[in-house]
Design an enzyme around this catalytic site. Structure first.
Site, PDB file in Angstrom:
ATOM      1  CG  ASP A  32      -0.508  26.146 125.167  1.00 12.26           C
ATOM      2  OD1 ASP A  32       0.125  25.237 124.603  1.00 12.26           O
ATOM      3  OD2 ASP A  32      -1.032  27.098 124.552  1.00 12.26           O
ATOM      4  CG  HIS A  68      -0.267  27.948 121.024  1.00 10.60           C
ATOM      5  ND1 HIS A  68      -1.045  27.129 121.810  1.00 10.60           N
ATOM      6  CD2 HIS A  68      -0.634  27.713 119.748  1.00 10.60           C
ATOM      7  CE1 HIS A  68      -1.838  26.416 121.033  1.00 10.60           C
ATOM      8  NE2 HIS A  68      -1.612  26.741 119.774  1.00 10.60           N
TER       9      HIS A  68
END
Lengths: 549, 549
Positions: free
Chosen positions: A189, A362
């Site tokens: 990610d 994130h």
């Protein structure tokens, strides 16, 4: 030969979708939407072009959804409408998927299969272990995909969180276990690769939220993403500690909370949750409202409160509004607007600029490094990011010691191949962004958007005229109708003069000519454009309706 | 009685304009524009409504411009077109104003008067000292306004900077001098009141820029606001130190640099500045380009470079692009887009998220506190900010010991009054935001914007029909023309079915009726709306053109 084919998410935030392929077997990871870019006027959502999937539909064993966010599930109904394949995910993820499918009247036709973190799913020749990851929603997973070429790790969206409750943390041991055994490639990610350091833990966030809420004398209104279930639970805990009742408001909030309660992710003492209609019977310092609208979405509960049109809640002096969420790029102005409105109504507002009351879902740079260190991949492929995120993540991996030629920066549609010769980008499948506007899928394209933009900037002028085919005499008109152009009261002389311009053109062109109407139309467009540009420096779209009778 | 009347800037960022009035004497501070909000489709700029000035034009002694930014000078041509009053400002500010007036063909009619920092301007009964302030352009000033009621300090836009060159710093001693003598009221810049700590100094910025440029092997392209003259000079110094030639690119950059050179604010050894056409004769590591486009403005030099359509510069691998500027809210996506494009062309990109290469021109919290401490005002009035900024600044002042009833949070149009009874908000003058679209000033309003929004989201469908007045028979049409609606190829059956819907309506309504056309028009609009909503869930604007002959 193993192929990894991103259909979306490698070149944009959102639209996440990847095909994993080995010979005649394929499966899909995620089917996400993207919210429209500014230039996509009138477009509701964007989904990936799925031609490659359509062409290979008989090879597909199923689709795995890593977590319940729109950028991972939003395109699923469009996929399932065309192709019936089993869907795999954790229990919470699939409940949210089910709600979505109900909206699309697809729920009865779909095969949903729960796979828990730690469990392994077999789709010959693949064995896929679901590994728990921490994210801004619950029950997210990364995937360890065993393939004939080796193990591929797909992180999904993740952060590494250190909470006392291990169920809230990324399962580092499992990632490490694969790292020890050998990982062919890591797909990780990239969303927050520009941000240094670590994400704040949810416990830290809760501590800061607790301070704000403890200090509040009046009502407390907390807005966050409905899918942020851990944080909702933490806010409930704080409310309970402060003797406040909790009210949920907003459709998506109520829907997701219902699922979370059903699956045991949200719990509280009896009589904690109240209906919004009961608020008026409670003293202000006993009220905590959890609601939607943290992005300033036009019809959300918070916006209605800030604008004074909410059915049950009127913002007043002493209210404390907490925006516990990030400002998604593009929404800053809408959010600032709401904060101003709330202040104007006398509320105190707490948001990320003024207090540490949000943590991203994130991973930041240090967490991304940790994932690289634990998994020790042979190859590295940055995923989930705009192009710059992918490049910056690639450089980070190089700095961590992955050889440059083993770092593959691929974009949507590029085929990443692994065989005895190693890994590389080799080939391209068709992909793209399909715009969904109402029920239309893909019928809004470049030319329609261009017209919408022109219309939005200058409005339009419709010119109607009936001409005698034989004599060329104007029987009716030219009549001008304008929309989005200027105030009606201001058009008077503009219209008169424009009519003269048009009539001159008509006279110049000989009656009975074959292409007479075409010619008038073209010249009229040009002349009116020049005229309006000269007189008021604007460019309305000119639509001539010229009829010969 | 002293009156301070904000006509803009107290409730928004931009639009700065304030009237200072004592009995029959008035002057104005600044005449700024605001860039349009998202919903102001097609609008070029926004200026304050100046009715109050118009009504009192004979009382006005002049206008003082605090510095050369658009949010302080952008509305000046519109003011001077109507009212001829002298303009006062520093030399650089007035040169920029002059360039602007030339664009509006106003330059010959305007009386521009240079006042240097430290000098005092008399406009009976006011004595106004110009006090040097540091900001993101040069020659900015704050004002110490001596009035019969006491001294009012107006900071303009400022920060407190600590540079070795005192000409780059805010003149704290002068503010302190007034503080010692007694200040009636402080009006202070609220733009960055949400940000803790201090702004970074320009020297620090230069140090960081120097590191990036020193490490660069290929060409260096620096984008910043053209008005940021100090920083341009610093970039030139770095270029010289690194043996690079400097090329200026972009119209506003070239224009402002010319003014700065003329006034001695930019200097460098001979042969440092080169023409852009000479770049190709230089090795890459000898080139530094200073250009515009830091906000992703569509036609700017940087955007043209990133898109591969710049006349002279093609971005290539090894190029280093430095965005030394803030991301103005609303521009984030455009800027991110450019960064992605630059990476795609192989450039390295440095921007505020990745390196400390920009400092704001607006004071952070600690600097705002210092201004309060130095000036020791009796009253405090936050200026230059959205509503939340004003409130947060007001609270900061209260925390610094200004009594709550001496902190006046006023908004545009509210009259702040000082007399023997003290200071208070008392009264209201007309104000507002005037939208400028092309040459039209104020002829775009709510209804036009609403139509533009509808058009932008759904496009339009024009329905043309000729009906026989006597018999009610349709002689021509219904013909449908659509713009911004759907792809032409997709409209086939939609159009056929829509025509049937229309014809049914025509048949239902009796021929010869008085209001027949009106009725058809209304019913047709409703029916088509329903039809398109049902079939494709869209809402085009329906424009019926129905002609009876």
């Amino acid at each position: 030969m193993l192929k990894l084919i991103p259909l979306g998410g490698l070149g944009e935030i959102g639209l996440n979708m990847m095909v994993v392929e080995y010979d005649d077997a394929m499966f899909i990871i995620d089917a996400g939407l993207m919210f429209p870019e500014d230039y996509m006027l009138g477009v509701d959502i964007v989904i990936p072009a799925m031609d490659y999937i359509r062409e290979n539909s008989r090879k597909i064993h199923g689709i795995i959804i890593t977590h319940a966010h729109e950028d991972h599930i939003g395109a699923l109904p469009y996929l399932l409408k065309e192709i019936r394949i089993p869907v795999y995910g954790t229990a919470f993820t699939l409940e949210i998927v089910r709600n979505k499918l109900v909206e699309f009247e697809l729920n009865t036709r779909v095969d949903l299969n729960v796979v828990n973190p730690g469990e392994t799913l077999s789709m010959d020749p693949f064995e896929i272990e679901f590994i728990r990851v921490s994210h801004s929603t619950i029950e997210g997973v990364g995937l360890a995909i065993q393939t004939p070429e080796g193990v591929v790790i797909h992180t999904g969206d993740f952060r590494i969180s250190h909470n006392t409750d291990p169920l809230k943390n990324t399962d580092l041991s499992s990632f490490a276990r694969y790292g020890e055994k050998g990982v062919l490639a890591l797909l990780s990610d990239s969303t927050n690769v520009e941000v240094e350091g670590y994400t704040m833990s949810e416990q830290e966030v809760a501590k800061n939220l607790g301070k704000v809420i403890f200090a509040a004398r009046g009502r407390v209104i907390v807005t966050l993403f409905a899918s942020n279930v851990f944080r909702i639970q933490q806010v409930i805990d704080i409310a309970v500690k402060n003797g406040r009742k909790v009210v949920f408001n907003g459709r998506s909030m109520e829907q997701i909370v219902a699922v979370a309660v059903k699956l045991g992710h949200i719990s509280c003492p009896p009589d904690t949750i109240m209906d919004i209609k009961q608020i008026k019977n409670l003293p202000d310092d006993k009220v905590l409202i959890i609601t939607t609208g943290s992005q300033g979405e036009p019809m959300s509960a918070l916006v209605r409160m800030a604008s004074g049109v909410h059915k049950h809640i009127r913002i007043k002096k002493g209210d404390n509004v907490i925006l516990s969420s990030k400002h998604i790029p593009g929404n800053e102005k809408a959010i600032a607007n709401i904060i101003n409105k709330l202040y104007r109504r006398g509320a105190d507002v707490f948001y990320s600029k003024s207090a540490d009351i949000h943590a991203s879902g994130h991973a930041h740079q240090e967490e991304l490094k940790l994932m690289l260190t634990l998994t020790k991949p042979g190859y590295f492929i940055p995923i989930h990011g705009e192009y710059r995120h992918l490049v910056i993540h690639a450089r980070l991996a190089e700095k961590m010691g992955i050889p440059r030629e083993h770092v593959l920066v691929a974009e949507d549609g590029q085929v990443i191949v692994f065989d005895h010769k190693g890994g590389r980008i080799d080939g391209q499948v068709h992909t793209g962004r399909i715009m969904v506007d109402g029920k239309g899928i893909g019928d809004v394209g470049r030319s329609v958007l261009k017209e919408r933009r022109e219309l939005s900037e200058g409005g339009l002028v419709v010119v109607t005229m009936i001409i005698d085919e034989e004599t060329g005499v104007v029987l009716y008109g030219p009549e001008l109708i304008s929309k989005g152009f200027v105030f009606d009261s201001a058009t008077g002389h503009l219209v008169d003069d424009a009519q003269c311009v048009i009539l001159e053109i008509v006279e110049e062109i000989e009656a009975g000519m074959d292409s007479r109407v075409e010619l008038i139309r073209a010249r009229l467009k040009k002349a009116l454009k020049q005229y309006f540009s000269y007189t008021i420096n604007r460019k309305p779209l000119i639509v001539p309706v010229i009829i010969e009778v």
